[in-house]
Scaffold this motif. Structure first.
Motif, PDB file in Angstrom:
ATOM      1  N   VAL A   1       0.801  -1.212   0.000  1.00 54.28           N
ATOM      2  CA  VAL A   1       0.000   0.000   0.000  1.00 54.28           C
ATOM      3  C   VAL A   1       0.842   1.273   0.000  1.00 54.28           C
ATOM      4  CG1 VAL A   1      -1.790   1.227   1.269  1.00 54.28           C
ATOM      5  CG2 VAL A   1      -1.814  -1.248   1.189  1.00 54.28           C
ATOM      6  N   MET A   2       2.035   1.231   0.597  1.00 56.95           N
ATOM      7  CA  MET A   2       2.798   2.459   0.768  1.00 56.95           C
ATOM      8  C   MET A   2       4.287   2.184   0.843  1.00 56.95           C
ATOM      9  SD  MET A   2       1.751   2.898   4.719  1.00 56.95           S
ATOM     10  CE  MET A   2       0.078   2.541   4.259  1.00 56.95           C
ATOM     11  N   SER A   3       5.045   3.263   0.827  1.00 56.49           N
ATOM     12  CA  SER A   3       6.498   3.148   0.938  1.00 56.49           C
ATOM     13  C   SER A   3       6.875   2.769   2.372  1.00 56.49           C
ATOM     14  CB  SER A   3       7.157   4.475   0.571  1.00 56.49           C
ATOM     15  OG  SER A   3       6.921   5.436   1.597  1.00 56.49           O
ATOM     16  N   GLU A   4       8.091   2.330   2.537  1.00 55.98           N
ATOM     17  CA  GLU A   4       8.577   1.976   3.880  1.00 55.98           C
ATOM     18  C   GLU A   4       8.563   3.179   4.816  1.00 55.98           C
ATOM     19  OE1 GLU A   4       9.451  -0.898   5.537  1.00 55.98           O
ATOM     20  OE2 GLU A   4       8.455  -1.793   3.811  1.00 55.98           O
ATOM     21  N   ASP A   5       8.897   4.365   4.294  1.00 57.46           N
ATOM     22  CA  ASP A   5       8.883   5.565   5.133  1.00 57.46           C
ATOM     23  C   ASP A   5       7.476   5.901   5.616  1.00 57.46           C
ATOM     24  OD1 ASP A   5      11.610   5.895   4.987  1.00 57.46           O
ATOM     25  OD2 ASP A   5      11.522   7.380   3.365  1.00 57.46           O
ATOM     26  N   GLU A   6       6.499   5.785   4.707  1.00 54.76           N
ATOM     27  CA  GLU A   6       5.108   6.034   5.106  1.00 54.76           C
ATOM     28  C   GLU A   6       4.646   4.998   6.122  1.00 54.76           C
ATOM     29  OE1 GLU A   6       2.796   7.997   1.391  1.00 54.76           O
ATOM     30  OE2 GLU A   6       3.586   5.985   1.064  1.00 54.76           O
ATOM     31  N   LYS A   7       5.006   3.759   5.895  1.00 56.95           N
ATOM     32  CA  LYS A   7       4.641   2.690   6.825  1.00 56.95           C
ATOM     33  C   LYS A   7       5.207   2.974   8.215  1.00 56.95           C
ATOM     34  CE  LYS A   7       5.480  -2.200   7.668  1.00 56.95           C
ATOM     35  NZ  LYS A   7       6.089  -3.434   7.154  1.00 56.95           N
ATOM     36  N   LYS A   8       6.475   3.358   8.280  1.00 58.73           N
ATOM     37  CA  LYS A   8       7.114   3.661   9.570  1.00 58.73           C
ATOM     38  C   LYS A   8       6.406   4.822  10.262  1.00 58.73           C
ATOM     39  CE  LYS A   8      11.686   1.960   8.358  1.00 58.73           C
ATOM     40  NZ  LYS A   8      13.057   2.334   8.020  1.00 58.73           N
ATOM     41  N   LYS A   9       6.052   5.837   9.486  1.00 57.30           N
ATOM     42  CA  LYS A   9       5.390   7.004  10.068  1.00 57.30           C
ATOM     43  C   LYS A   9       4.021   6.627  10.632  1.00 57.30           C
ATOM     44  CE  LYS A   9       4.671  11.831   9.304  1.00 57.30           C
ATOM     45  NZ  LYS A   9       5.145  12.972   8.554  1.00 57.30           N
ATOM     46  N   ILE A  10       3.254   5.868   9.882  1.00 53.12           N
ATOM     47  CA  ILE A  10       1.927   5.431  10.342  1.00 53.12           C
ATOM     48  C   ILE A  10       2.045   4.594  11.605  1.00 53.12           C
ATOM     49  CG2 ILE A  10       0.004   3.881   9.789  1.00 53.12           C
ATOM     50  CD1 ILE A  10       0.115   4.962   6.948  1.00 53.12           C
ATOM     51  N   LEU A  11       2.956   3.628  11.596  1.00 53.69           N
ATOM     52  CA  LEU A  11       3.113   2.757  12.759  1.00 53.69           C
ATOM     53  C   LEU A  11       3.597   3.527  13.979  1.00 53.69           C
ATOM     54  CD1 LEU A  11       4.592  -0.420  11.025  1.00 53.69           C
ATOM     55  CD2 LEU A  11       2.260  -0.073  11.877  1.00 53.69           C
ATOM     56  N   LEU A  12       4.470   4.503  13.782  1.00 56.94           N
ATOM     57  CA  LEU A  12       4.945   5.339  14.886  1.00 56.94           C
ATOM     58  C   LEU A  12       3.801   6.163  15.480  1.00 56.94           C
ATOM     59  CD1 LEU A  12       7.384   6.522  16.513  1.00 56.94           C
ATOM     60  CD2 LEU A  12       7.456   8.300  14.763  1.00 56.94           C
ATOM     61  N   LEU A  13       2.995   6.777  14.604  1.00 52.11           N
ATOM     62  CA  LEU A  13       1.870   7.591  15.083  1.00 52.11           C
ATOM     63  C   LEU A  13       0.811   6.728  15.770  1.00 52.11           C
ATOM     64  CD1 LEU A  13       1.556  10.053  12.092  1.00 52.11           C
ATOM     65  CD2 LEU A  13       2.293  10.611  14.428  1.00 52.11           C
ATOM     66  N   ARG A  14       0.527   5.561  15.216  1.00 50.45           N
ATOM     67  CA  ARG A  14      -0.464   4.664  15.835  1.00 50.45           C
ATOM     68  C   ARG A  14       0.034   4.216  17.200  1.00 50.45           C
ATOM     69  NH1 ARG A  14      -4.683   4.455  17.393  1.00 50.45           N
ATOM     70  NH2 ARG A  14      -5.379   5.148  15.377  1.00 50.45           N
ATOM     71  N   ASP A  15       1.310   3.867  17.307  1.00 50.90           N
ATOM     72  CA  ASP A  15       1.880   3.450  18.581  1.00 50.90           C
ATOM     73  C   ASP A  15       1.828   4.591  19.600  1.00 50.90           C
ATOM     74  OD1 ASP A  15       3.283   1.433  20.189  1.00 50.90           O
ATOM     75  OD2 ASP A  15       4.999   2.799  20.052  1.00 50.90           O
ATOM     76  N   LYS A  16       2.156   5.788  19.144  1.00 49.06           N
ATOM     77  CA  LYS A  16       2.111   6.949  20.039  1.00 49.06           C
ATOM     78  C   LYS A  16       0.684   7.196  20.533  1.00 49.06           C
ATOM     79  CE  LYS A  16       3.535  11.742  20.400  1.00 49.06           C
ATOM     80  NZ  LYS A  16       4.088  12.918  19.724  1.00 49.06           N
TER      81      LYS A  16
END
Length: 144
Positions: free
Chosen positions: A7-22
Motif C-alpha cells: 500500500v505504501m512506501s517503507e517511510d510512510e509505513k514507519k510514520k503510520i506505525l509510529l503515530l499509531r503506537d504513540k
C-alpha cells in the motif's frame, strides 16, 4: 501478514506505525470527565480519538486557532455541525460512560489525522463510523 506491504512506501509505513503506537500509548479518558478541567495538553493543538465500547468511532484533529479541549467540547455539546456531535449530544448522551477519548498533541493535526485514518482503513477496510461520508439518506434527514 503485513497489511501495509503493497500500500505504501517503507517511510510512510514507519510514520503510520509510529503515530499509531504513540496514540495507543495515550491514556483513555472517560467522556464523563470535563475536558475543560483535563490535563494541560488538552489546551494544545493535536489529534484525538473517540471510542465507544472499545471501538474507535471518530478520529479528529482540531482546526487552526483551536485546541483539543475546544474541539472535544464542541463535539460533546453538538456545536460542531458534524454527525459525531449530533450523535454525542443526542442518542449517546445518556451513555457517555461507555465513551472514552484519548488525544495527543502535535503541530500538524490534519496530517496526523490523515495517517491515523489511513492506518484504520488499511486494518479494517473502512473508516471509523463517524469519519465516513454521509449517505444520501443521512443527507436528506439533515435537510428535513
Amino acid at each position: 501478514m503485513d497489511v501495509y506491504r503493497h500500500v505504501m512506501s517503507e517511510d510512510e509505513k514507519k510514520k503510520i506505525l509510529l503515530l499509531r503506537d504513540k496514540m495507543n500509548n495515550q491514556c483513555l479518558h472517560s467522556a464523563l470527565e470535563s475536558f475543560s478541567e483535563s490535563r494541560e495538553t488538552a489546551n494544545l493543538p493535536g489529534v484525538y480519538e473517540i471510542n465507544h465500547h472499545g471501538k474507535i468511532i471518530y478520529i479528529g484533529g482540531n482546526p487552526h486557532q483551536s485546541n483539543i479541549r475546544d474541539s472535544l467540547n464542541a463535539h460533546f455539546s453538538g456545536n460542531d455541525g458534524l454527525p459525531i456531535g449530533a450523535w454525542l449530544s443526542g442518542p449517546a448522551k445518556d451513555h457517555w460512560k461507555a465513551i472514552k477519548v484519548r488525544w495527543m498533541t502535535c503541530s500538524r493535526p490534519h496530517e496526523v489525522v490523515f495517517y491515523l485514518l489511513q492506518d484504520y482503513y488499511i486494518k479494517y477496510g473502512t473508516l471509523p463510523r463517524f469519519n465516513k461520508p454521509p449517505t444520501s439518506k443521512q443527507q436528506q434527514q439533515d435537510l428535513d
